[in-house]
Design a protein around this motif. Structure first.
Motif, PDB file in Angstrom:
ATOM      1  N   THR A 176       7.930   2.389  -4.118  1.00  0.00           N
ATOM      2  CA  THR A 176       6.478   1.857  -4.264  1.00  0.00           C
ATOM      3  C   THR A 176       6.166   1.121  -3.087  1.00  0.00           C
ATOM      4  O   THR A 176       4.773   1.167  -2.818  1.00  0.00           O
ATOM      5  CB  THR A 176       6.325   1.157  -5.568  1.00  0.00           C
ATOM      6  OG1 THR A 176       7.004  -0.245  -5.274  1.00  0.00           O
ATOM      7  CG2 THR A 176       7.070   1.799  -6.747  1.00  0.00           C
ATOM      8  N   VAL A 177       6.797   0.409  -2.425  1.00  0.00           N
ATOM      9  CA  VAL A 177       6.120  -0.256  -1.029  1.00  0.00           C
ATOM     10  C   VAL A 177       5.975   1.048  -0.249  1.00  0.00           C
ATOM     11  O   VAL A 177       4.687   0.752   0.436  1.00  0.00           O
ATOM     12  CB  VAL A 177       7.399  -1.007  -0.500  1.00  0.00           C
ATOM     13  CG1 VAL A 177       7.319  -1.463   0.650  1.00  0.00           C
ATOM     14  CG2 VAL A 177       7.603  -2.139  -1.440  1.00  0.00           C
ATOM     15  N   THR A 178       6.797   1.797   0.018  1.00  0.00           N
ATOM     16  CA  THR A 178       6.403   3.003   0.820  1.00  0.00           C
ATOM     17  C   THR A 178       5.005   3.652   0.495  1.00  0.00           C
ATOM     18  O   THR A 178       4.243   3.805   1.376  1.00  0.00           O
ATOM     19  CB  THR A 178       7.294   4.060   0.887  1.00  0.00           C
ATOM     20  OG1 THR A 178       8.727   3.324   1.209  1.00  0.00           O
ATOM     21  CG2 THR A 178       7.107   4.907   2.021  1.00  0.00           C
ATOM     22  N   VAL A 179       4.917   3.964  -0.793  1.00  0.00           N
ATOM     23  CA  VAL A 179       3.619   4.633  -1.310  1.00  0.00           C
ATOM     24  C   VAL A 179       2.446   3.813  -0.957  1.00  0.00           C
ATOM     25  O   VAL A 179       1.394   4.114  -0.392  1.00  0.00           O
ATOM     26  CB  VAL A 179       3.723   4.864  -2.697  1.00  0.00           C
ATOM     27  CG1 VAL A 179       2.549   5.417  -3.469  1.00  0.00           C
ATOM     28  CG2 VAL A 179       4.869   5.784  -3.079  1.00  0.00           C
ATOM     29  N   SER A 180       2.586   2.481  -1.028  1.00  0.00           N
ATOM     30  CA  SER A 180       1.439   1.444  -1.100  1.00  0.00           C
ATOM     31  C   SER A 180       1.338   1.366   0.446  1.00  0.00           C
ATOM     32  O   SER A 180      -0.090   1.307   0.717  1.00  0.00           O
ATOM     33  CB  SER A 180       1.946  -0.041  -1.555  1.00  0.00           C
ATOM     34  OG  SER A 180       0.860  -0.701  -1.160  1.00  0.00           O
TER      35      SER A 180
END
Lengths: 529, 269
Positions: A318-322
């Motif tokens: 989710t960090v990468t997506v954000s």
């Protein structure tokens, strides 16, 4: 960016391209929505650029009075520029301040001018707003001059320290002391309530909760003090504040006018963690990022927050997506790679087997995906306990990941994270920790090449794969703006935030055909007049 | 995570402890402690003397300054080791005993189902300016804390988590709408006693809005609350640092579910 050889992760280039194109696919509809709306804060920021400042005796800013009055009179759909400068040209008041004062008692009749009157009002508005934009341009040039004169920090990552006393006059000596001890960037944390205030407080403030209010005067005082210190130290000390919450566009504007150097500015943080309406956030965010782009301000995004509410291993993707979404929205708004302080954090449970190797893999993934961005590396908070000795060790490992993976900005971790707001000695010990690691292991990037298909490479690929999977899921959501649907059904940080709810929704208006905002025109075209 | 400072299990053993003990470095009775502090004076001989003077006044004698370091211009940081002359009398320590038995997840569900015969409704929030939901989330979210699942995990507990910076009137209104049995409020980051002001304002608002006897059970949690101050704050229970979801759930069953039930099957501490 760092001139060192970058560690190689050997990500599949097609995967990286796919991740970016998915981010664009889900981001684009949101930008389309943003460009069809305005908000009270965007309009207030425009008035601030035109030079309206100050507040009444109850500390309600004049920009709030004026925008509220226009809105009551003729609505917000056309923006405030036309009705305000039309009223000025009709002689309702000699200047903006007087107009705002009269409008606060509702003794000004606003109208939406048409034909020639509209053209004239638009021109006059543009002239006044352009003066503010030129001040921002001048401040940017001044920063460049001072950096040339005093120099950038000698090492990477830049060392980022927080002060937060609540009193600007206490913050100043603390910030100066921190800079003397080695900090390259000073962040003044805001008072906790400020993100939900729908106005920007005025003046120098001495009372805040767990932080100091962001005001134009506080910005000015701190920047002036750090200019002194930069001169003394022969190193340009950067100043950071927070462009988030309900007044994001105004705070960004004040930051540009007062030459702040970095601003916290995340695309979804306000929605998820402050329950601010999604449309309000995306509209405000776009304007604030356009200002940051113009002002040469580096933004810092808030991906660390996902890891404090979710598990840092399960939620790594989710960090990468954000980060990918933040990158898309930032570039769309005109920011360049060197201005993208994309965030990530050292938050894996230290009791987990291989926790340090996973941290390395995640940090390298971010480094490899965004090679030209000055990534912001944030210290452990969630697994810090009252055991300050263990905390100091964890911070040391955090610093090691930071230097080993070539991060751009290192937020210094405090061993007393879970205990108190940092004492003078905590900060000193923390900086000693950073200095030791950078000095002892700063060159290690050169030697550090995780083996092909080893643990680190495999883990990084896995996280990227999961990120692509999540972006695919988001893109598959129904409706015109899948990202808004995803936010509504709790995809991020386990929080459900529908586009029809949340704080600040009543300050959003759909733009009419004749909407005019000279600030946005100047920012989008790069014009100065 | 930090262990709980009070544990009913260990407290029972006080009779096995000596009447008087001293801190332990590497030999029984050596009284050794280590402290660190900063004095607002430039480093040097006088500063070290001042550090020893403070140590002496703290009862650390003899003391050794093992480390002193200038911080900026006018401050010096010290690490001091020494033998403290004070004695500790374990039997005089007052411990707040947990007044309820710890239940397993299954026992909690069974007790509610059997004796309340409906779901137990819990409304939670961070109030005031506190935006730090880590406390309330640790207790309420499925994710939980310290290896225990949060309240949401219990099928017989309905959890409404309002999140951060909730206004007190909104909290009261929502509690009424949901017919809350209990309201959980978290106050993590606080300055100048904001947690106390917020909590008393919150309890007053509930007392005003609900008829006597109908006020939901009010529970606050946070690292800064003092044990035993529930009465003065107008709430029913306070939980401190390190509280786990299981403790809160067990407490709610103890307080809100008619007794004579699952309590008999306590696991103890």
């Amino acid at each position: 960016m760092s001139s060192r050889n970058r560690p190689i992760l050997e990500l599949d280039k097609a995967d990286v391209r796919r991740a970016r194109s998915l981010a664009r696919k889900v981001g684009k509809p949101v930008v389309d929505i943003a460009t069809k709306h305005t908000t009270v804060s965007v309009e207030r920021a425009t008035l601030r650029l035109a030079g309206l400042s100050g507040a009444d005796h109850e500390r309600v800013p004049w920009v709030n009075h004026l925008v509220d009055a226009v809105r009551e009179g003729v609505g917000l759909e056309h923006g405030v520029s036309l009705p305000v400068w039309d009223a000025l040209s009709r002689g309702e008041a000699p200047d903006l301040l007087t107009l705002a004062q009269k409008a606060s008692s509702r003794s000004v009749d606003f109208r939406i001018p048409e034909a020639k009157a509209a053209t004239a009002a638009g021109k006059a508005a543009r002239k006044d707003v352009a003066a503010g934009i030129r001040t921002i341009d001048k401040q940017r040039a001044q920063r460049d001059r001072l950096i040339t004169r005093h120099g950038d920090p000698k090492q990477r990552p830049w060392i980022y320290l927080i002060v937060a006393t609540g009193d600007i006059y206490e913050d100043i000596p603390q910030a100066q002391a921190a800079a003397r001890e080695g900090a390259d960037i000073i962040a003044v944390i805001r008072s906790t309530g400020q993100s939900l205030l729908d106005y920007v407080p005025e003046g120098a403030t001495r009372e805040g909760y767990a932080g100091t209010y962001a005001t134009q005067e506080n910005f000015r005082l701190m920047r002036a003090a750090l200019d002194e210190t930069s001169k003394e130290l022969g190193r340009y000390i950067r100043l950071t504040n927070y462009a988030s919450g309900l007044c994001m566009p105004e705070i960004a504007t004040l930051a540009g006018l007062e030459r702040l150097d970095m601003m916290l500015n995340d695309s979804m943080y306000g929605i998820l963690f402050r329950d601010i309406n999604p449309i309000r956030t995306f509209v405000d965010q776009r304007f604030s990022r356009q200002i940051h782009a113009r002002a040469g301000i580096i933004i810092n995004t808030g991906e660390d927050n996902y890891l404090t509410t979710s598990d840092a291993v399960e939620a790594a993707h989710t960090v990468t997506v954000s980060q990918l979404l933040n990158e898309y929205f930032a570039k769309e708004a005109g920011l360049e790679d060197w201005q993208l302080g994309l965030g990530h954090a050292f938050e894996i449970n230290p009791d987990l087997h291989d926790s340090f190797r996973m941290e390395l893999a995640h940090a390298l993934l971010a480094r490899t995906l965004f090679p030209d961005a000055p990534l912001k590396w944030m210290p452990p908070t969630k697994h810090m306990t009252g055991d300050v000795f263990r905390g100091n060790l964890l911070d040391g490992f955090f610093n090691l990941v930071g230097t080993l993976t070539g991060q751009g900005i290192l937020l210094v971790g405090m061993m007393t994270e879970a205990v108190v707001t940092p004492w003078i000695s905590d900060r000193d010990i923390a900086l000693q920790n950073v200095r030791y690691v950078l000095n002892a292991a700063g060159g290690l990037t050169e030697d550090f090449h995780p083996p092909r298909d080893g643990f680190i490479q495999t883990r990084a690929r896995q996280v990227l794969g999961e990120a692509i999977g999540l972006l695919d899921d988001i893109a598959a959501e129904p409706g015109k703006a899948p990202l808004l649907e995803a936010i509504a059904d709790g995809t991020f940080g386990e929080m459900k935030r529908p586009a029809t709810a949340g704080k600040g929704l009543d300050g959003v208006a759909e733009r009419a055909d004749g909407y005019v905002n000279p600030a946005i025109d100047l920012l989008e075209t790069g014009a100065t007049r | 995570m930090t262990p709980k400072p009070t544990s009913t299990g260990a407290a029972a053993d006080v009779t096995e402890l000596p009447q008087v003990i001293r801190p332990y470095g590497d030999q029984t009775g050596d009284g050794m402690v280590q402290v660190s502090f900063t004095l607002p004076m430039p480093s040097g001989k006088r500063a070290e003397g001042a550090a020893l003077q403070l140590a002496g006044k703290m009862g650390i004698e003899p003391a050794i300054v093992v480390h002193s370091k200038a911080i900026g211009d006018g401050f010096t940081f010290f690490v001091v080791y020494g033998s403290v002359k004070h004695l500790v009398e374990p039997h005089l320590v007052e411990v707040v005993e947990r007044e309820f038995p710890l239940l397993s997840g299954k026992e909690i569900n069974t007790a509610i189902k059997k004796h309340l015969r409906r779901k137990l409704v819990v409304v939670g929030a961070c109030i005031g300016t506190d935006a730090h939901t880590v406390g309330i989330d640790a207790i309420l979210n499925i994710k939980g804390f310290a290896g225990e699942k949060g309240l949401e995990y219990h099928r017989e507990i309905k959890v409404v988590n309002l999140g951060a910076q909730v206004l007190i009137p909104d909290l009261v209104e929502r509690a009424r709408e949901e017919k809350a049995d209990a309201v959980l409020v978290s106050q993590v980051v606080t300055q100048r006693d904001a947690h106390i002001h917020n909590t008393t304002a919150m309890s007053a608002a509930f007392r005003e809005a609900f008829p006597a006897g109908k006020v939901p059970h009010l529970v606050v949690g946070g690292p800064r609350f003092e044990e035993g101050s529930a009465g003065t704050l107008g709430v029913d229970r306070i939980f401190g640092r390190g509280t786990t979801p299981g403790e809160v759930a067990s407490y709610l069953v103890h307080a809100l579910v008619p007794q004579g039930s699952a309590a008999s099957k306590s696991k103890g501490a």
